[in-house]
Motif scaffolding. Structure first.
Motif, PDB file in Angstrom:
ATOM      1  N   LYS A   6       0.818  -1.214   0.000  1.00 44.39           N
ATOM      2  CA  LYS A   6       0.000   0.000   0.000  1.00 44.39           C
ATOM      3  C   LYS A   6       0.850   1.262   0.000  1.00 44.39           C
ATOM      4  O   LYS A   6       0.438   2.296  -0.513  1.00 44.39           O
ATOM      5  N   LYS A  53       3.246  -2.680  -7.487  1.00 48.19           N
ATOM      6  CA  LYS A  53       3.218  -1.494  -6.633  1.00 48.19           C
ATOM      7  C   LYS A  53       4.622  -0.999  -6.275  1.00 48.19           C
ATOM      8  O   LYS A  53       4.752  -0.080  -5.452  1.00 48.19           O
ATOM      9  N   ARG A  62      -9.529  -6.791   0.019  1.00 50.25           N
ATOM     10  CA  ARG A  62      -8.588  -7.618  -0.728  1.00 50.25           C
ATOM     11  C   ARG A  62      -9.194  -8.140  -2.016  1.00 50.25           C
ATOM     12  O   ARG A  62      -8.510  -8.307  -3.015  1.00 50.25           O
ATOM     13  N   GLU A  85      -8.833  -5.372  -4.612  1.00 53.33           N
ATOM     14  CA  GLU A  85      -7.421  -5.159  -4.950  1.00 53.33           C
ATOM     15  C   GLU A  85      -6.889  -6.302  -5.799  1.00 53.33           C
ATOM     16  O   GLU A  85      -6.209  -6.087  -6.807  1.00 53.33           O
ATOM     17  N   GLN A 122      -5.672  -6.073  -9.764  1.00 53.22           N
ATOM     18  CA  GLN A 122      -4.301  -6.448 -10.096  1.00 53.22           C
ATOM     19  C   GLN A 122      -4.262  -7.567 -11.131  1.00 53.22           C
ATOM     20  O   GLN A 122      -3.407  -7.566 -12.033  1.00 53.22           O
ATOM     21  N   THR A 153      -4.904   1.328  -6.621  1.00 52.15           N
ATOM     22  CA  THR A 153      -6.085   0.527  -6.967  1.00 52.15           C
ATOM     23  C   THR A 153      -7.147   1.345  -7.693  1.00 52.15           C
ATOM     24  O   THR A 153      -7.636   0.950  -8.755  1.00 52.15           O
ATOM     25  N   TYR A 173     -15.307   0.501  -2.685  1.00 50.17           N
ATOM     26  CA  TYR A 173     -13.936   0.478  -2.177  1.00 50.17           C
ATOM     27  C   TYR A 173     -13.663   1.698  -1.304  1.00 50.17           C
ATOM     28  O   TYR A 173     -13.070   1.595  -0.227  1.00 50.17           O
ATOM     29  N   ARG A 208     -12.690   1.481   2.602  1.00 50.62           N
ATOM     30  CA  ARG A 208     -11.414   2.063   3.045  1.00 50.62           C
ATOM     31  C   ARG A 208     -11.644   3.164   4.084  1.00 50.62           C
ATOM     32  O   ARG A 208     -10.876   3.311   5.041  1.00 50.62           O
TER      33      ARG A 208
END
Length: 997
Positions: A205, A299, A362, A365, A369, A387, A412, A416
């Motif tokens: 992150k 990342k 997750r 994310e 990805q 993300t 999201y 978050r």
């Protein structure tokens, strides 16, 4: 204080959101707040915070900590006069007990919130570096870090920054902190600093510019020798600097710690060297790295130390990251990673997990990805480590639907935000939604939910979680349909190549064929195509969760082609919750169930949860009633048996489908934990169905040839697995045929009639048709294949009295009437009971003979080339071992132990354990081995469509057997090891109990 005033203040406090108005009154009456206690501005501002009680308590503590009256007056004056400070300071105090503690320890740090210049609204790394510049030791660095964190939190709780900007600021502060910590380490060891070039690469992150308030900061270190220094010494120096930098951030001091620095994402993890050269990193990633390591590199971002070297690192590894999707094992790796690992989350916490739980952060994310790895090869616009930026780029490129991307972006951000506010309260690393009402109230209010904070919070949280749970449908599959259906001209959509790449990444071995199926199913403007476009994104996800997604999609197309014009079919899948998922599981689990379904696709109706009977097995009486009625309506034997076989096919499908659904589990129904119950259910259902089919066939043949009465009474005795209620999907029906001439009928006439019945039954049950044949095996009769197929009861009696061998007594342990004349069947059982449960048990000679027969069978009957350790029937610890052991106990002790007088292996084993004939642990070991071997045989039949006693050798078939047995993709080796281990333990027990070793 007068009662009237108290009542008025008390009411005002409650109206402003205080929960403990009495305590709040006392705090407002304190000396520190005497000057402003009646100021409406203060009360209004406190009421606007997440937790007014907490904010007021924190304010009083801050005032108490001021060095004197002047400082206290300055703070109060500024607080009342300057709205920006008031909102920021009280907002922080109402959201974070930890930052209130910091302010109480460092009472002048409130001044960091006073300035309100444009550059303070969105500070970057440079501003944070200035804020940390004066920290000359680890303790001072912690204080400065908290002061900067205070300003980030203030902007966050006031809404000056959104969740993405806050996460970026936290990452920038982490960058500045890593640089400051490295500078302290270099200052402490200038010789080491001079010897090397050290770059710190942020991962996770922090690297993605989306850090939490409290999180490990993931890093990788890369170093080179500086100037003419020796590389080995330079690496040693770099390792010392890196280790010291990590300690400066991680160690606990009087001011606590900052956060742990985690370098475990480096090559070889904690077992590898902390620092490597660039060439060493490159060599590792070229040769040894796994898919998840390339996913982590998405990342990677240089943040501290030698930034030129950091950029070289990223530039060198970048091409490898974007080739990861071309790796041979990419699909298998992706499937493994996509099945989220939740086993390590305690069951009591899984529903409160914001990060790892179903529908958690997750999930989003990982999905983003994965799409980056698949499509970023050809599209550089997707190569963001953040993300939400990546999600936006995927939508802009047509890789994800725009509306779906907006929905997921909202979900999201909300999740978050929850995570941030939960961590901010105590500055502790947690991803659990609190259970305490006060904590939930503060959390809800901090997110702007003021009417009924707890109820609104839980409702919104569950709503957003539900959106994320469906994300594979939204992100992976819906764009594929948009690509092939092409219904909205002008909208960005996947190219043909991008669609092909995505199908490969999702586990489809033949993407071109899969896309053709999708196009055939979803194209057009008909109502059927519209419903298919709604269903397919969900179905594709379920197919991808199987060992053979291609087969699942192909079978779905076949069923849809057969039933697509039937009005109830698509309505069933769309409207009945369980039907669509049950169908997807069944169509992708192997060959048997789809083959049974294709022969009569209307059996899809059984998969619903409505009035179609569902997947619950039907009892023998119900089955016999239907089959006998169908046979009775038929004009001849052929039609009657055809009707009986049709019912059998439908019920075999029902049993197989229920077995698959119970073994795989669904979103609403967990996997059946009791493997023995699954085996018993299948064995009982197939045995009942076989008995009912034989009964119907007998009725049809007799009616066609002799009318209502056969010249001889006739019954069938189930033997082997049939008599034991343990038939598998591919089992023959082992039987003995018994007859007794009707009064006044000559024996020759009776025998001819009985033999004609048997011959016609066997013929009609094997006539090639759309329905699977049922083979009748009578080889366990007296004299085996050399003896007459049908005998009278008297003939059986004479044979058993004079010629019976011990193996025949053993075989008769499983004898049970299954069809025909019930009274004759009962008399046959009375005849054989003394043989199978001999008084005083077996003699030693008979025991030795059974052991000799078993040993000969082990050496002679195992197929050539078969691995004995994996042969479920004849291998060590397999079915034969367990069954012969149990049957020897029945022959020896059945006369004295009524519980042993059963045809069922597991029941007899349990009874032997209860009687003390073997230990509880020994009984459990044998039961586990028998259940597992039976499950494997059922799995092989379901997967391959034909019976087998060993594990398949083809990889997809082996993986499908593994999925049925509960093993994820890539764990076939674990399955085989588990089977060998279980069988080995059982064989040890057999050696002792059967052979007396």
């Amino acid at each position: 204080m007068t009662p009237g005033r108290r009542s008025s203040t008390f009411t005002r406090l409650l109206r402003h959101g205080f929960t403990d108005a009495s305590a709040a009154e006392r705090l407002l009456d304190s000396v520190e707040l005497a000057a402003v206690r009646d100021d409406p501005v203060l009360l209004e501002a406190l009421g606007a915070t997440a937790d007014p009680d907490l904010a007021l308590h924190g304010l009083v503590r801050l005032l108490e900590a001021q060095p004197g009256p002047t400082a206290r007056r300055e703070l109060l004056d500024t607080l009342i006069a300057a709205k920006p400070l008031r909102d920021r300071l009280l907002g922080v105090l109402g959201a974070s007990a930890a930052l209130a503690d910091h302010l109480a320890r460092h009472p002048r740090d409130w001044e960091a919130l006073v300035t309100y210049e444009p550059r303070d609204l969105h500070p970057g790394v440079a501003e944070f570096e200035r804020g940390l510049a004066e920290a000359g030791d680890p303790v001072a660095l912690r204080v400065a870090y908290r002061r900067c964190l205070l300003s980030i939190a203030a902007r966050d709780v006031c809404g000056t920054t959104d969740v993405a900007q806050t996460a970026a600021e936290l990452a920038d502060l982490a960058t500045a902190t890593l640089r400051a910590a490295l500078a302290l380490a270099e200052r402490a060891a200038p010789e080491d600093s001079a010897a090397c070039r050290l770059a710190v690469i942020a991962m996770g992150k922090c690297g993605g510019h989306e850090l939490n308030y409290v999180s490990d900061v993931d890093v990788i270190f890369v170093a080179e020798a500086a100037g003419e220094h020796d590389e080995t010494k330079a690496l040693r120096s770099a390792t010392k600097l890196a280790s010291h930098m990590m300690r400066i951030c991680s160690e606990t001091t009087v001011e606590g710690s900052i956060w742990p620095v985690d370098a475990n994402l480096r090559p070889e993890g904690r077992n590898g060297p902390l620092v490597r050269t660039l060439s060493s990193h490159l060599a590792y990633y070229q040769r040894w790295a796994k898919t998840w390591e390339f996913q982590a590199l998405l990342k990677a971002r240089p943040v501290a130390g030698d930034l030129d070297l950091g950029q070289e690192y990223v530039a060198a590894l970048d091409p490898l990251v974007w080739k990861a999707a071309e790796r041979e094992n990419f699909v298998a790796d992706v499937q493994k990673m996509r099945r989220r690992v939740v086993e390590n989350i305690p069951a009591a916490e899984i529903d409160r997990e914001l990060k790892l739980g179903p529908g958690g952060l997750r999930d989003v994310e990982f999905a983003v990805q994965l799409l980056q790895l698949v499509h970023g090869r050809a599209d550089a616009s997707l190569r963001s480590g953040t993300t939400l930026d990546a999600l936006q780029a995927l939508a802009a490129g047509g890789y994800v639907g725009r509306a779906d991307a907006v929905q997921l972006d909202d979900a999201y951000r909300f999740l978050r935000s929850m995570e941030h506010r939960i961590q901010l309260y105590r500055l502790r690393r947690t991803h659990l939604v609190p259970e305490d009402e006060a904590d939930l109230r503060r959390l809800g209010r901090s997110l702007g939910l003021r009417t009924d904070p707890v109820t609104e919070l839980i409702r919104e949280w569950k709503q957003h979680t539900g959106v994320v749970r469906r994300l594979h449908e939204k992100l992976f599959y819906r764009p594929l349909l948009d690509a092939v259906a092409q219904l909205a001209p002008g909208e960005a959509r996947l190219s043909a190549e991008a669609a092909r790449e995505r199908m490969v990444a999702l586990g489809y071995a033949d993407p071109a064929a899969a896309l053709r199926h999708l196009e055939a199913l979803a194209s057009g403007v008909t109502r059927k195509a519209a419903i298919q476009r709604t269903l397919l994104p969900v179905l594709l996800g379920w197919f991808a969760d199987s060992a053979d997604p291609d087969a699942g999609l192909l079978n779905f197309r076949k069923v849809s082609d057969a039933l697509g014009k039937t009005p109830w079919y698509l309505r069933l899948l769309r409207d009945e919750g369980a039907a669509a998922e049950n169908l997807a599981r069944v169509l992708s689990a192997g060959r048997l169930a789809p083959d049974l379904l294709m022969r009569a696709p209307e059996a899809v109706a059984l998969l619903g949860d409505g009035d179609g009977g569902g997947l619950e097995p039907r009892g023998r009486a119900q089955l016999e009633q239907e089959i006998l009625a169908a046979a009775g309506r038929a004009d001849n034997a052929e039609d009657g048996v055809r009707a009986a076989r049709g019912v059998r096919r439908r019920e075999l499908f029902r049993t197989a489908a229920a077995d698959i659904v119970d073994s795989y589990g669904t979103e609403t129904k967990p996997v059946e934990a009791d493997q023995g119950a699954l085996v018993d259910r299948v064995g009982g259902a197939v045995s009942d169905l076989t008995a009912a089919t034989l009964a119907g066939t007998l009725r049809a043949v007799v009616r066609d040839g002799w009318g209502d009465t056969l010249p001889t009474r006739f019954t069938m005795i189930g033997m082997g697995r049939f008599g034991g209620h343990e038939l598998g999907y591919g089992s023959d029906a082992d039987v003995l045929f018994v007859h007794e001439p009707q009064e006044g009928v000559a024996e020759r006439e009776a025998a001819d009639a009985a033999n004609k019945v048997v011959a016609e039954m066997r013929r009609l049950l094997q006539v090639p048709s759309a329905d699977p044949p049922l083979l009748i095996d009578a080889d366990l009769r007296p004299e085996g294949k050399s003896g007459p197929l049908v005998r009278t009861l008297k003939s059986y009696e004479a044979y058993y009295r004079r010629w019976s061998l011990v193996w025949e007594s053993q075989a008769l342990l499983r004898a049970e009437p299954v069809a025909g004349d019930e009274e004759l069947g009962r008399r046959f059982i009375e005849l054989v009971d003394p043989l199978r449960y001999p008084a005083e048990g077996l003699g030693e000679d008979a025991v030795r003979e059974i052991r000799r027969l078993k040993a000969r069978m082990e050496s002679e009957r195992l197929p050539r080339g078969a691995d004995p350790k994996l042969h479920t029937k004849l291998g060590p610890g397999g079915l034969s071992d367990v069954e012969w052991t149990v049957q020897l106990l029945q022959l020896r002790h059945g006369w004295a132990e009524p519980g042993l007088r059963t045809t069922r292996t597991r029941q007899a084993l349990a009874a032997a354990g209860a009687a003390g004939l073997l230990g509880t642990e020994e009984a459990a070991i044998l039961d586990e081995a028998w259940v597992l071997a039976t499950r494997v045989r059922n799995a092989v039949m379901l997967v391959r469509g034909r019976a087998g006693d060993t594990f398949p050798t083809e990889s997809r078939e082996l993986a499908a057997v593994g999925r049925y047995l509960g093993y994820g993709d890539g764990h076939a080796g674990d399955m085989l090891d588990a089977y060998r281990r279980t069988a080995r333990r059982a064989r040890t027990v057999v050696e002792e109990l059967f052979y007396g070793a």
